[in-house]
Motif scaffolding. Sequence first.
Motif, short mmCIF file in Angstrom:
data_model
loop_
_atom_site.label_atom_id
_atom_site.label_comp_id
_atom_site.label_asym_id
_atom_site.label_seq_id
_atom_site.Cartn_x
_atom_site.Cartn_y
_atom_site.Cartn_z
N SER A 22 37.98 67.20 31.00
CA SER A 22 38.74 65.96 31.10
C SER A 22 39.14 65.67 32.55
CB SER A 22 40.01 66.04 30.23
OG SER A 22 39.67 66.23 28.87
N ALA A 23 39.59 66.71 33.26
CA ALA A 23 39.96 66.52 34.66
C ALA A 23 38.75 66.13 35.50
CB ALA A 23 40.59 67.80 35.21
N VAL A 26 37.87 62.48 34.70
CA VAL A 26 38.84 61.55 35.31
C VAL A 26 38.61 61.44 36.81
CG1 VAL A 26 41.28 61.21 35.82
CG2 VAL A 26 40.58 61.86 33.52
N VAL A 29 35.38 59.42 37.44
CA VAL A 29 35.58 57.98 37.25
C VAL A 29 36.40 57.40 38.40
CG1 VAL A 29 36.70 56.27 35.78
CG2 VAL A 29 35.35 58.09 34.75
N ALA A 30 37.44 58.14 38.82
CA ALA A 30 38.26 57.66 39.93
C ALA A 30 37.44 57.56 41.21
CB ALA A 30 39.45 58.59 40.14
#
Length: 466
Positions: A22-23, A26, A29-30
Amino acid sequence: MNNAPVWLTPSRWGLALRSALSAGAVVAVALVLGAAALLFVLDRTLLSALDDAATGRAADLTVGLRTDPPADLDSELFDTDQRIALVQVVDTVGAVVRSSQDDLGLPVTGVHPPVGGAPVRGLVSHETGGADLRTTVQGAHGVGGDYTVIVAASEESVEATLATVGGLVAAGAPVIALVAAGVTYKLVRRSLGSVERIRTQVAAISTTDLGERVPVPRPRDEIAALARTMNDMLGRIQAGHAAQRRFIADASHELRSPLATLTTALDVADARPEVLNRDLVRGTLRPETTRMQLLVDDLVLLARADELGLPLRVADVDLDDIVDTEVRRSRADTTVTVTAALTPVRIRGDAAQLSRAVRNLVDNAVRFAATTVSIEVSRSGHQARVTVDDDGPGIPESDRARVFERFVRLDSARSRAHGGSGLGLAIVAEIVSAHRGSVRIDTAEHGGTRVVVTLPVEEGCPESRS
């Protein structure tokens, strides 16, 4: 039934792996969104810089045309570099009169802004070998007539810069996402290590040894709070387990005595039938049976209160009538003087349970009184109060809270003739608590024991009976 492999079922992945993925997602995507914004801003900035450079060259040419014809203009004004790719001066008929190229050719744009007007910027042309040219066009008044100055800047440098930055971001983003995922995985695994140690310790704790506790991590974080909460829970379980063991042991001890008496009496009657007479039944068998029945009833009441709370059949109850009934009963069974000062008070409660509580208090006072027991019922505001005094030995202040515990008998009253089962005051405390009241022990006026029960009087309950 799910037969898919573990690695294909995200819900079966460990917390550390799910957190790491998940990290990483994220962060990826960032980075993609950040890179897109960066490239957009960089593109706009570089193109604006190209337009500024072309506009500056066009302004210099416009100034030069005011004093010199196109052929006499300084050749430096027609020099090209990485930004400026083409410079043209066009006359009023649309012919190129001077250019930065040897071949004058045709104008790269047909736009002719008015003389003295603002330059037209950002025109895109594809005339030179398919390469994009970003042109700035400005009208100029010069020697021999009016002209149109065209300055074209190449977008190749901008495209090269964007390609370089985009390539660096594309190469670095996966690495950054992987590093973020790896660091997250390590941190979560490290945090879960404390949780695993807590789980292992809890799993190793058995009901035979509840004194052990889980390790508390040094950092004052959520894991440490979990460990402290777990230790508090283990402490409560240990205390409850110890209380349960004491309760079972005490109950067994209390029941053993009447059962032993009954067994002995029956054995004697079996060996010598002639002794089984009315005296044996009335003097031994019936009192012990009654005592055991009362003890079982007390145990059932306390067990029910522990499990579901004490059930109440609530109705309007005249508290003074309940106390008066118990006073009359006690006077018939004792030589102790029992006095009563009763103020009519009506409350909401369970008459049977309140009678039981008052009976326990009165019996307890009569048991220990030397000569006199005084009982008072009064009302103060929204509170009803029952006060029971005796002139007995009293209860030490250090023991006044403890006597409401189960099977507690003070050393001065250990004998069964005086001490009872040790459940009377415990039952009083349960009944009073179920009625949202309180009970406490003080010192009576003559040095004995004073028990004060306070019960709420709800709105609408009259002070006197109608």
